[in-house]
Structure formats: C-alpha cells, structure tokens
Scaffold this motif. Structure first.
Motif, PDB file in Angstrom:
ATOM      1  N   ARG A   1       0.852  -1.189   0.000  1.00 14.02           N
ATOM      2  CA  ARG A   1       0.000   0.000   0.000  1.00 14.02           C
ATOM      3  C   ARG A   1       0.886   1.237   0.000  1.00 14.02           C
ATOM      4  O   ARG A   1       2.074   1.158   0.310  1.00 14.02           O
ATOM      5  CB  ARG A   1      -0.977   0.003   1.171  1.00 14.02           C
ATOM      6  N   PRO A   2       0.325   2.398  -0.337  1.00 13.04           N
ATOM      7  CA  PRO A   2       1.155   3.593  -0.521  1.00 13.04           C
ATOM      8  C   PRO A   2       1.822   4.091   0.761  1.00 13.04           C
ATOM      9  O   PRO A   2       1.332   3.870   1.866  1.00 13.04           O
ATOM     10  CB  PRO A   2       0.164   4.637  -1.041  1.00 13.04           C
ATOM     11  N   ILE A   3       2.934   4.774   0.560  1.00 14.52           N
ATOM     12  CA  ILE A   3       3.542   5.580   1.612  1.00 14.52           C
ATOM     13  C   ILE A   3       3.067   7.008   1.373  1.00 14.52           C
ATOM     14  O   ILE A   3       3.204   7.531   0.272  1.00 14.52           O
ATOM     15  CB  ILE A   3       5.081   5.532   1.541  1.00 14.52           C
ATOM     16  N   THR A   4       2.488   7.620   2.381  1.00 16.88           N
ATOM     17  CA  THR A   4       2.014   8.997   2.271  1.00 16.88           C
ATOM     18  C   THR A   4       2.948   9.906   3.059  1.00 16.88           C
ATOM     19  O   THR A   4       3.191   9.678   4.244  1.00 16.88           O
ATOM     20  CB  THR A   4       0.581   9.136   2.818  1.00 16.88           C
ATOM     21  N   ILE A   5       3.481  10.920   2.384  1.00 10.24           N
ATOM     22  CA  ILE A   5       4.301  11.927   3.057  1.00 10.24           C
ATOM     23  C   ILE A   5       3.454  13.180   3.203  1.00 10.24           C
ATOM     24  O   ILE A   5       3.035  13.774   2.207  1.00 10.24           O
ATOM     25  CB  ILE A   5       5.577  12.258   2.264  1.00 10.24           C
ATOM     26  N   MET A   6       3.193  13.570   4.430  1.00  6.91           N
ATOM     27  CA  MET A   6       2.389  14.765   4.673  1.00  6.91           C
ATOM     28  C   MET A   6       3.283  15.997   4.751  1.00  6.91           C
ATOM     29  O   MET A   6       4.319  15.985   5.407  1.00  6.91           O
ATOM     30  CB  MET A   6       1.580  14.613   5.954  1.00  6.91           C
ATOM     31  N   VAL A   7       2.849  17.042   4.062  1.00 10.26           N
ATOM     32  CA  VAL A   7       3.563  18.319   4.034  1.00 10.26           C
ATOM     33  C   VAL A   7       2.627  19.377   4.589  1.00 10.26           C
ATOM     34  O   VAL A   7       1.495  19.510   4.115  1.00 10.26           O
ATOM     35  CB  VAL A   7       3.986  18.684   2.598  1.00 10.26           C
ATOM     36  N   GLY A   8       3.100  20.129   5.587  1.00  7.79           N
ATOM     37  CA  GLY A   8       2.226  21.083   6.269  1.00  7.79           C
ATOM     38  C   GLY A   8       2.099  22.429   5.610  1.00  7.79           C
ATOM     39  O   GLY A   8       1.597  23.377   6.224  1.00  7.79           O
ATOM     40  N   VAL A   9       2.538  22.558   4.357  1.00  8.65           N
ATOM     41  CA  VAL A   9       2.416  23.826   3.627  1.00  8.65           C
ATOM     42  C   VAL A   9       1.721  23.571   2.298  1.00  8.65           C
ATOM     43  O   VAL A   9       1.599  22.427   1.856  1.00  8.65           O
ATOM     44  CB  VAL A   9       3.797  24.473   3.376  1.00  8.65           C
ATOM     45  N   ALA A  10       1.297  24.646   1.670  1.00  8.25           N
ATOM     46  CA  ALA A  10       0.588  24.534   0.397  1.00  8.25           C
ATOM     47  C   ALA A  10       1.529  24.095  -0.725  1.00  8.25           C
ATOM     48  O   ALA A  10       2.749  24.245  -0.620  1.00  8.25           O
ATOM     49  CB  ALA A  10      -0.045  25.878   0.041  1.00  8.25           C
ATOM     50  N   PRO A  11       0.982  23.549  -1.811  1.00 11.22           N
ATOM     51  CA  PRO A  11       1.817  23.134  -2.940  1.00 11.22           C
ATOM     52  C   PRO A  11       2.542  24.312  -3.577  1.00 11.22           C
ATOM     53  O   PRO A  11       2.085  25.455  -3.513  1.00 11.22           O
ATOM     54  CB  PRO A  11       0.788  22.540  -3.924  1.00 11.22           C
TER      55      PRO A  11
ATOM     56  N   ALA B   1      -0.756   8.579  13.597  1.00 11.21           N
ATOM     57  CA  ALA B   1      -0.940   7.533  12.585  1.00 11.21           C
ATOM     58  C   ALA B   1      -0.340   6.218  13.064  1.00 11.21           C
ATOM     59  O   ALA B   1       0.463   6.180  14.007  1.00 11.21           O
ATOM     60  CB  ALA B   1      -0.293   7.960  11.273  1.00 11.21           C
ATOM     61  N   ALA B   2      -0.707   5.144  12.394  1.00  8.02           N
ATOM     62  CA  ALA B   2      -0.147   3.832  12.727  1.00  8.02           C
ATOM     63  C   ALA B   2       1.362   3.851  12.502  1.00  8.02           C
ATOM     64  O   ALA B   2       1.823   4.323  11.447  1.00  8.02           O
ATOM     65  CB  ALA B   2      -0.794   2.756  11.871  1.00  8.02           C
TER      66      ALA B   2
ATOM     67  N   PHE C   1       7.709  11.286  17.615  1.00  7.04           N
ATOM     68  CA  PHE C   1       8.136  10.937  16.260  1.00  7.04           C
ATOM     69  C   PHE C   1       9.423  10.114  16.266  1.00  7.04           C
ATOM     70  O   PHE C   1      10.229  10.193  17.195  1.00  7.04           O
ATOM     71  CB  PHE C   1       8.365  12.207  15.434  1.00  7.04           C
ATOM     72  N   GLN C   2       9.594   9.378  15.199  1.00  2.02           N
ATOM     73  CA  GLN C   2      10.828   8.642  14.935  1.00  2.02           C
ATOM     74  C   GLN C   2      11.490   9.257  13.706  1.00  2.02           C
ATOM     75  O   GLN C   2      10.998   9.099  12.583  1.00  2.02           O
ATOM     76  CB  GLN C   2      10.540   7.166  14.678  1.00  2.02           C
ATOM     77  N   PRO C   3      12.584  10.005  13.881  1.00  2.65           N
ATOM     78  CA  PRO C   3      13.268  10.588  12.724  1.00  2.65           C
ATOM     79  C   PRO C   3      13.762   9.521  11.756  1.00  2.65           C
ATOM     80  O   PRO C   3      14.158   8.414  12.175  1.00  2.65           O
ATOM     81  CB  PRO C   3      14.435  11.349  13.359  1.00  2.65           C
TER      82      PRO C   3
ATOM     83  N   ALA D   1       8.700   9.553  11.055  1.00  2.59           N
ATOM     84  CA  ALA D   1       7.566   8.637  11.150  1.00  2.59           C
ATOM     85  C   ALA D   1       7.005   8.738  12.565  1.00  2.59           C
ATOM     86  O   ALA D   1       7.619   9.347  13.446  1.00  2.59           O
ATOM     87  CB  ALA D   1       8.036   7.211  10.859  1.00  2.59           C
ATOM     88  N   PRO D   2       5.842   8.145  12.825  1.00  2.00           N
ATOM     89  CA  PRO D   2       5.324   8.148  14.196  1.00  2.00           C
ATOM     90  C   PRO D   2       6.251   7.390  15.136  1.00  2.00           C
ATOM     91  O   PRO D   2       6.936   6.441  14.730  1.00  2.00           O
ATOM     92  CB  PRO D   2       3.978   7.414  14.052  1.00  2.00           C
ATOM     93  N   ALA D   3       6.303   7.799  16.383  1.00  2.00           N
ATOM     94  CA  ALA D   3       7.089   7.078  17.381  1.00  2.00           C
ATOM     95  C   ALA D   3       6.595   5.633  17.457  1.00  2.00           C
ATOM     96  O   ALA D   3       5.403   5.354  17.305  1.00  2.00           O
ATOM     97  CB  ALA D   3       6.933   7.744  18.743  1.00  2.00           C
ATOM     98  N   GLY D   4       7.523   4.730  17.672  1.00  2.00           N
ATOM     99  CA  GLY D   4       7.164   3.323  17.743  1.00  2.00           C
ATOM    100  C   GLY D   4       7.295   2.572  16.435  1.00  2.00           C
ATOM    101  O   GLY D   4       7.066   1.362  16.372  1.00  2.00           O
TER     102      GLY D   4
END
Length: 320
Positions: free
Chosen positions: A26-36, A79-80, A112-114, A253-256
């Motif tokens: 399934r896809p990896i989604t990278i979230m960006v907190g700014v507009a395109p 997120a998971a 988070f996990q860098p 990524a999320p912690a854990g």
C-alpha cells in the motif's frame, strides 16, 4: 526446544523485516504542512518520485495545511507506526510550534521517529539596493541609532525567518520593529521598494532581485558561501553561529515505528538523495541536499527544541 518467549521474539523480528521490505502492498504517504508550490513541497515530491522510481513503491505527497504545520504533524504523530505515513519536518517550525501553543499540539521529541534529513535551505538577510548598510555590522549599528530600531520584514510570525532575526536581535541587543506578512511574496515586494529596512528570505527568492540590483545581501545562513554571491559572508563568518536556527528539513515517522522499517526507509531516501534529478531540482530551488542517520536527526530535533523554547518565551509568543 526453544522457549515460547524466544520463538515469539524470533517471529516478531522476522515479521518486522518482512514488513520493512513490503512497502509495495500500500502507498507511503508523506504529509507536508504547507501549500503546494513552495520549496518544501517541491523537494518532498522530488524525493517521493525518486524513491518510487528506485523501488516500485507508491509514494504520494499530501498537503495537509493548517496551524503553521501543526495539523500535518499531529496527523502523522497519531498515525499507525508502520512506515506508511511520514512527515516532512521543517526544523525550526517543528521545534517552535509546540512552544507557542498550550497544550502543545504535538511532541516533536517523543512523538516521532526521525528517518533522515533531506535538504537544507539557505536564508539571506537582504536590504534594498540603496540602503546605506553594506554589512551586517553596518545594519545593526544603524538599527541601534534609530529610535525603535529598523523595520524587519518576515513571511509570518513564528516563521524560521522571524526566529532567526529575533535571535540576532536579542543576542546583539539590537532593537527591531517586526513587520509580519502573510507569506514571502508581499514581504519581498515591500523590501524591494524600500517600505521596510531589511528582511530574511530564501536565497532563491532573492536571486532575481539581486541580479536586477534591487536588493543586496548582507549575510547568509548556510554552511558555506554561495557561489553566485561570493562576497556575502555566512552567519558563521559574521560571528553569529550561535544565533542560527534550524535551516534543515527531514522526514519523520510516528514514534514506535519498528527499527527495521526505519532502517529501510532511511536507506531508500538516502539513496534517492543521490539521484541526479533530485539534486537538480533541489539546487534549482536554492536548496542543498542533506542526509543523516535517524540518530543524528533525532539529536538535531532535541537541540532545536532546547533552543526554541526559551526564544519563544523571550519573544512573548508562548501561550501558557
């Protein structure tokens, strides 16, 4: 005969390794907190495309704007922790946003996990071409002579540009009148026409105005001087190394998230950093490719949080 605990541990380890190798499910989604359209978005998409090309994984970029990047950060933090949801981290804002809100919208250290750094973006302190200041020392001296200080334009309160200027002001005892805009373009427009005395902007945004001799750079926050403006010293050379703010960007990524997954993601994004298309696209946007180990990025996050928290309080921007 192996003990049940040992068998369980072996199965868990094997499952983690298999999962780390199966991002095609399934896809990896990278979230960006700014507009395109901005450098952060363009660089993230360059990396996503390179990783997809190298691995066959589907890597998508989602612009989740709001609250200065806090909306995207919170979505990834909750997120998971399976490596399928990542965050593009903007170093200074990642550290400063939690210090400006109560309760903090996310925990930059424990939430988070860098994964790795991805690039650095040089910030240039610039003045109108007809400014009497030709060095950062000139500018600070002028500001101290003017009642209330010179006007300093930023692309927004709490932005990396604002925080960098504020650190310089506090460290040197220089008064400044902060003028916050809704983004870089309107600030640059007023800087070029001399409505404000100086501003902090990305080198790539300043370049056309420097070429047209409408702006001149006094100092740049980068590791080394920029070839196009070789006479402009770095903050390090100007004796302001301690006043720098994080000009790095990365992935988390999320912690854990399992170590095997983190290791696999790190390897693929570091591999992508060497792709000629990634290098070309980042350099054309004024960014410099940068990578790290997860531990190195984690240390940078901790250092920036430690620096930003007292700065936000000193600026009166912390909400109790």
């Amino acid at each position: 005969m192996k003990s049940p605990c040992l068998v369980a541990a072996m199965l868990l380890a094997c499952a983690s390794v298999v999962h780390a190798q199966d991002f095609s499910a399934r896809p990896i989604t990278i979230m960006v907190g700014v507009a395109p359209g901005g450098v952060t978005d363009l660089a993230t998409r360059a990396y996503a495309n390179a990783v997809s090309k190298n691995t066959g994984w589907k890597v998508v970029v989602e612009n989740r704007t709001g609250a200065g990047g806090a909306v995207a950060a919170k979505a990834v933090e909750t997120a998971a922790p399976d490596g399928h949801t990542l965050l593009t981290v903007v170093g200074a804002q990642f550290a400063s946003i939690p210090a400006m809100q109560s309760p903090p919208p996310f925990d930059p250290v424990r939430g988070f996990q860098p994964i790795t750094l991805t690039f650095r973006l040089a910030q240039l302190l610039a003045v109108p071409a007809d400014s009497p200041a030709n060095t950062i020392a000139d500018l600070l001296a002028l500001a101290k002579k003017k009642d209330g200080g010179l006007s300093f334009g930023t692309p927004g309160a709490g932005s990396p540009a604002h925080l960098l200027g504020a650190k310089i002001a506090l460290a040197t005892g220089t008064p400044m009148q902060y003028v916050h805009y809704r983004g870089g373009p309107p600030m640059i427009a007023d800087l070029v026409t001399g409505r404000i005395d100086f501003g902090m902007l990305s080198y790539i945004a300043a370049k056309p105005h420097i070429d047209d001799k409408k702006l001149k750079g006094l100092v740049i926050d980068s590791e080394t001087r920029i070839a196009h403006i070789p006479d402009v010293p770095t903050l390090i050379e100007a004796g302001l190394a301690k006043e720098r703010v994080a000009n790095w960007f990365g992935l988390a990524a999320p912690a854990g998230t399992p170590d095997a997954v983190v290791k696999k993601l790190n390897a693929e994004f570091v591999r992508a950093s060497k792709d000629p298309d990634v290098i070309r696209q980042l350099e054309s946007a004024g960014a410099q490719v940068a990578t790290s180990t997860p531990a190195e990025m984690a240390q940078l996050v901790k250092e920036e949080v430690a620096a930003m928290t007292p700065l936000i309080k000193a600026l009166g921007m912390a909400k109790e």
